[in-house]
Write an enzyme that holds these catalytic residues in place. Structure first.
Site, PDB file in Angstrom:
ATOM      1  N   ARG A  71      -3.161  -4.245  41.589  1.00 44.07           N
ATOM      2  CA  ARG A  71      -2.240  -3.628  40.177  1.00 44.07           C
ATOM      3  C   ARG A  71      -3.403  -3.125  39.884  1.00 44.07           C
ATOM      4  O   ARG A  71      -4.494  -2.008  40.489  1.00 44.07           O
ATOM      5  CB  ARG A  71      -2.960  -4.820  39.822  1.00 44.07           C
ATOM      6  CG  ARG A  71      -1.919  -6.195  39.543  1.00 44.07           C
ATOM      7  CD  ARG A  71      -2.560  -7.314  38.420  1.00 44.07           C
ATOM      8  NE  ARG A  71      -4.334  -7.799  38.788  1.00 44.07           N
ATOM      9  CZ  ARG A  71      -4.917  -7.759  38.437  1.00 44.07           C
ATOM     10  NH1 ARG A  71      -5.029  -6.497  37.430  1.00 44.07           N
ATOM     11  NH2 ARG A  71      -6.145  -7.714  38.920  1.00 44.07           N
ATOM     12  N   TYR A  83       4.529  -2.406  44.458  1.00 43.59           N
ATOM     13  CA  TYR A  83       3.760  -3.591  44.339  1.00 43.59           C
ATOM     14  C   TYR A  83       3.565  -5.041  42.981  1.00 43.59           C
ATOM     15  O   TYR A  83       3.623  -4.007  42.290  1.00 43.59           O
ATOM     16  CB  TYR A  83       1.920  -2.467  44.816  1.00 43.59           C
ATOM     17  CG  TYR A  83       1.299  -4.386  45.212  1.00 43.59           C
ATOM     18  CD1 TYR A  83       1.041  -4.511  46.245  1.00 43.59           C
ATOM     19  CD2 TYR A  83       0.593  -4.837  42.879  1.00 43.59           C
ATOM     20  CE1 TYR A  83       0.006  -6.278  45.948  1.00 43.59           C
ATOM     21  CE2 TYR A  83      -0.010  -5.160  43.502  1.00 43.59           C
ATOM     22  CZ  TYR A  83      -0.483  -6.494  44.910  1.00 43.59           C
ATOM     23  OH  TYR A  83      -1.429  -7.524  44.813  1.00 43.59           O
ATOM     24  N   LYS A 138       2.092 -10.979  35.764  1.00 48.51           N
ATOM     25  CA  LYS A 138       1.144 -10.692  34.410  1.00 48.51           C
ATOM     26  C   LYS A 138       1.618  -9.572  34.095  1.00 48.51           C
ATOM     27  O   LYS A 138       1.013 -10.339  32.545  1.00 48.51           O
ATOM     28  CB  LYS A 138      -0.052  -9.431  35.237  1.00 48.51           C
ATOM     29  CG  LYS A 138      -0.755 -10.434  36.618  1.00 48.51           C
ATOM     30  CD  LYS A 138      -1.659 -10.569  36.384  1.00 48.51           C
ATOM     31  CE  LYS A 138      -2.376 -11.991  37.657  1.00 48.51           C
ATOM     32  NZ  LYS A 138      -3.398 -12.910  37.837  1.00 48.51           N
ATOM     33  N   HIS A 176      -5.572 -17.005  32.098  1.00 50.11           N
ATOM     34  CA  HIS A 176      -5.068 -16.806  33.388  1.00 50.11           C
ATOM     35  C   HIS A 176      -6.041 -18.168  34.066  1.00 50.11           C
ATOM     36  O   HIS A 176      -7.643 -17.835  34.052  1.00 50.11           O
ATOM     37  CB  HIS A 176      -6.226 -15.577  33.989  1.00 50.11           C
ATOM     38  CG  HIS A 176      -6.685 -14.612  35.320  1.00 50.11           C
ATOM     39  ND1 HIS A 176      -7.658 -13.970  35.588  1.00 50.11           N
ATOM     40  CD2 HIS A 176      -5.536 -15.301  35.696  1.00 50.11           C
ATOM     41  CE1 HIS A 176      -7.108 -13.621  36.330  1.00 50.11           C
ATOM     42  NE2 HIS A 176      -5.745 -14.172  37.098  1.00 50.11           N
ATOM     43  N   SER A 232     -11.188 -12.094  38.944  1.00 46.77           N
ATOM     44  CA  SER A 232     -10.951 -11.742  40.478  1.00 46.77           C
ATOM     45  C   SER A 232     -11.485 -12.647  41.779  1.00 46.77           C
ATOM     46  O   SER A 232     -13.069 -11.548  41.439  1.00 46.77           O
ATOM     47  CB  SER A 232     -10.809 -10.883  41.327  1.00 46.77           C
ATOM     48  OG  SER A 232      -9.166 -10.099  40.045  1.00 46.77           O
ATOM     49  N   CYS A 243     -13.435 -15.019  43.165  1.00 46.61           N
ATOM     50  CA  CYS A 243     -14.367 -16.344  42.994  1.00 46.61           C
ATOM     51  C   CYS A 243     -13.559 -17.345  43.655  1.00 46.61           C
ATOM     52  O   CYS A 243     -14.379 -18.762  42.774  1.00 46.61           O
ATOM     53  CB  CYS A 243     -14.356 -16.674  41.296  1.00 46.61           C
ATOM     54  SG  CYS A 243     -15.309 -14.634  41.042  1.00 46.61           S
ATOM     55  N   ASP A 247      -3.176 -19.812  39.076  1.00 51.17           N
ATOM     56  CA  ASP A 247      -3.126 -18.902  38.666  1.00 51.17           C
ATOM     57  C   ASP A 247      -2.692 -18.355  37.033  1.00 51.17           C
ATOM     58  O   ASP A 247      -3.862 -18.195  36.313  1.00 51.17           O
ATOM     59  CB  ASP A 247      -2.006 -17.754  39.132  1.00 51.17           C
ATOM     60  CG  ASP A 247      -2.580 -16.157  39.017  1.00 51.17           C
ATOM     61  OD1 ASP A 247      -3.870 -16.066  39.043  1.00 51.17           O
ATOM     62  OD2 ASP A 247      -2.242 -14.983  38.670  1.00 51.17           O
ATOM     63  N   ARG A 284      -1.211  -9.897  50.672  1.00 53.44           N
ATOM     64  CA  ARG A 284      -0.245 -11.498  50.234  1.00 53.44           C
ATOM     65  C   ARG A 284       0.635 -11.974  50.960  1.00 53.44           C
ATOM     66  O   ARG A 284       1.384 -11.524  52.015  1.00 53.44           O
ATOM     67  CB  ARG A 284       0.473 -10.940  48.426  1.00 53.44           C
ATOM     68  CG  ARG A 284      -0.690 -10.035  47.766  1.00 53.44           C
ATOM     69  CD  ARG A 284      -1.858 -11.228  47.308  1.00 53.44           C
ATOM     70  NE  ARG A 284      -2.641 -10.371  46.005  1.00 53.44           N
ATOM     71  CZ  ARG A 284      -3.122 -10.605  45.179  1.00 53.44           C
ATOM     72  NH1 ARG A 284      -2.971 -12.113  44.466  1.00 53.44           N
ATOM     73  NH2 ARG A 284      -3.878 -10.440  44.064  1.00 53.44           N
TER      74      ARG A 284
HETATM   75  C1  OXD Z   1      -5.114 -11.212  39.902  1.00 53.87           C
HETATM   76  C2  OXD Z   1      -3.843 -12.143  40.602  1.00 53.87           C
HETATM   77  O1  OXD Z   1      -5.466  -9.924  40.200  1.00 53.87           O
HETATM   78  O2  OXD Z   1      -3.603 -13.240  40.639  1.00 53.87           O
HETATM   79  O3  OXD Z   1      -5.643 -11.594  39.225  1.00 53.87           O
HETATM   80  O4  OXD Z   1      -3.195 -11.772  41.770  1.00 53.87           O
HETATM   81 MN    MN Z   2      -4.903 -13.713  38.996  1.00 55.96          MN
END
Ligand code: OXD
Ligand code: MN
Length: 594
Positions: free
Chosen positions: A69, A197, A206, A226, A248, A250, A277, A374
């Site tokens: 991102r 991507y 997102k 989130h 992210s 964590c 997520d 991913r």
């Molecule tokens: C993020 C994801 O970046 O879930 O939070 O990909």
């Molecule tokens: Mn996320």
């Protein structure tokens, strides 16, 4: 496929702008998807993997300049600056459209435009919302099939309504200098260009389910967060649900799919995943807060995922999964990534497409898989998927958890005094950067509710919305907690074992919600008594009640220092920070200074 005049009018306008050679409606049928997979295989956009070991699985590589991102190029556009700034990149709506329109003009000449109707949330749920994404990428179509409920059923859910999110994506030339990921929340619109991507182009995730949906929730009285959603089933069969927000890196997916430690498994406790997520939360008829997962799959980070760290995530990737930017093991036509096991394939293709000898390449410090590689895996593959996953009404939320990566400040767990204090705790969330990322190690990044990159409107208004939701929920509001799995000792080693053992902390949280356990009132909130965190079975790892005591200490000087960071954040957000949160911060400082 539809007579919805709002969809058709908008589609005509977009077709006139991007001028594709062909327009193909995605109906979601297996026949159509198979034809698209075959086309992607024939052009080399995708590679088929070992169909015995990984049936239905595909491998894809993005361009080297397009692997994550791009927050710097992500915009929230509104008419008035203050409605989206200052935490977000902002540009006035018509100015951004004027800038991007020439880039979209004729961009799909010679290409096919796919029209993807999709539904975020279970089909038939009053809380689900529909989007239509126009794209020139088959990769996007195949990923959206996994991540959303896609095709005719989404159009049926929409009916004649105008309430759909209009997404326009073109990979264009994948030119990073002209890459833009733009949300227009006031117009239910997303424009994404020059990326191919995941997070930038799977517009349901997102862009819609967080940025646009957070604004919709603000306007309509619900919340898009989130947050993972998990259920803990007690031996008596009753399940309590927890939602949790973490920045992210964590371990959100790991927590969502955790395997109970022996001490709980033996008693019959089970953990069920509803989402890893995003949570959309509404007040139900009984006045409680209910959560649905708007997604249908997991777009998870591959490196570090293995049978021990996250057995359930790994199992989810064993069929009908798309792998992006992982390494290709040519010996058995499967995939590999750092942390899967200790045996990089000898005969490998690393993520940029070069043939390498894996062990030698790794010994020289090379990464076979991109650190942000991913898997896109269907949720139905997940062995611990909750039976409530498709429940149109969602699951009732007992507790909400915030967390971050803090080496010293935050204790293992604490409970907020009440909802408003909990909102303060979420607003003050922060995480320290790790050695895995570029830049200085240990730098604190403030990330309110883990929404910093995902809030589709002014962060001060977002905080007010949280406070308002608390007023509406009253005594039915979930209890709010904060956790920190990442305290380190003097040598920098993590003290808490983490992973499945985090359930020990979740159990204290549920016990608090059920009034089964006392706590100690401190300046920062309610802390557990060390003996109330069950460490049975951790003796071998050297974790005892004393370790827990250590993890629960609060250093007032460090906390007062940290409050300065919260002041800075509030100053940056400006005058829309609610007075209630300024008061919470001042009260905390006063309690700490005593
Ligand atoms: C993020 C994801 O970046 O879930 O939070 O990909
Ligand atoms: Mn996320």
């Amino acid at each position: 496929m539809t007579n919805n005049k709002h969809v058709l009018t908008w589609l005509d306008e977009m077709v006139a702008l991007v001028k594709p050679d062909k327009v193909v409606w995605i109906d979601g049928s297996e026949e159509q998807l198979k034809a698209l997979r075959d086309e992607a295989l024939s052009t080399g956009e995708m590679e088929a993997l070992n169909q015995e070991e990984l049936p239905g699985c595909l491998l894809h590589r993005t361009k080297k300049n397009d692997v994550a991102r791009v927050e710097g190029r992500t915009y929230i556009c509104t008419k008035n600056r203050d409605d989206a700034a200052p935490i977000n990149n902002w540009m006035e709506t018509s100015e951004m459209k004027a800038k991007l329109t020439p880039m979209y003009d004729g961009v799909m000449k010679g290409r096919t435009m796919y029209v993807i109707p999709y539904c975020m949330g279970p089909i038939g749920s009053p809380f689900s919302k529909v989007g239509v994404e126009l794209t020139d990428s088959i990769y996007v179509v195949l990923n959206m099939d996994i991540m959303t409920r896609m095709g005719q059923k989404a159009l049926d859910q929409l009916g004649d309504s105008n309430d759909f999110v209009r997404g326009l994506h073109s990979k264009a030339d994948v030119d990073e200098e002209n890459r833009y990921i733009v949300q227009f929340p006031e117009e239910n619109t997303i424009w994404s260009i020059n990326s191919a991507y995941g997070g930038n182009v799977l517009l349901g995730k997102k862009c819609f389910a967080l940025r646009i949906a957070s604004y919709q929730g603000f306007k309509e009285g619900w919340m898009a967060e989130h947050m993972l959603i998990l259920g803990i089933e007690a031996p008596n069969g009753e399940t309590s649900y927890i939602t949790a927000a973490f920045p992210s890196a964590c371990g959100k997916t790991n927590l969502a799919m955790l395997i109970p430690p022996e001490v709980y498994a033996q008693q019959g406790y089970k953990v069920w995943t509803v989402g890893d997520d995003i949570a959309w939360m509404h007040i139900g008829e009984d006045g409680r807060l209910y959560a649905i997962n708007p997604e249908a799959g997991f777009f998870g980070v591959a490196p570090g995922t293995n049978a021990k760290s996250n057995y359930n995530a790994l199992a989810s990737t064993k069929k009908n999964t798309i792998f992006t930017n992982v390494a290709h093991n040519l010996d058995n036509n499967t995939v590999w990534w750092e942390g899967l096991d200790k045996n990089p394939p000898v005969n490998a293709v690393e993520w940029t497409g070069n043939k390498v000898n894996g062990p030698e390449y790794a010994a020289q410090g090379g990464k076979l898989a991109h650190p942000n590689s991913r898997f896109t895996a269907p949720a139905i593959n997940c062995p611990c998927l909750s039976k409530e996953f498709d429940n149109p009404n969602g699951v009732p939320v007992t507790a909400m958890v915030f967390g971050g990566r803090r080496a010293k400040t935050a204790p293992l767990v604490y409970q907020s005094f009440d909802w408003n204090h909990g909102v303060y705790v979420g607003s003050a969330m922060a995480s320290e950067t790790t050695a895995a990322a570029t830049g200085a190690v240990g730098v604190v990044r403030r990330d309110p509710m883990a929404m910093r990159p995902f809030c589709g409107y002014n962060m001060g208004d977002y905080f007010s919305h949280w406070l308002d939701m608390g007023k509406k929920l009253g005594d039915k509001a979930p209890k709010i907690f904060n956790v920190n799995w990442f305290r380190t000792d003097d040598e920098g080693h993590f003290i808490w074992p983490g992973f499945g053992d985090n359930m020990r902390v979740l159990m204290w949280i549920l016990n608090r919600c059920e009034g089964k356990v006392d706590a100690v009132e401190t300046a920062i909130g309610y802390l557990p008594k060390a003996e109330d965190i069950d460490v049975t079975g951790l003796e071998g790892e050297g974790v005892t009640v004393d370790t827990v005591k250590d993890l629960l200490t609060v250093d007032s000087a460090l906390w007062l220092e940290d409050c300065k960071g919260v002041h800075e954040l509030y100053d940056q957000i400006g005058e829309r920070v609610p007075a209630e949160l300024e008061k919470q911060l001042a009260d905390l400082e006063a309690r700490l200074a005593k």
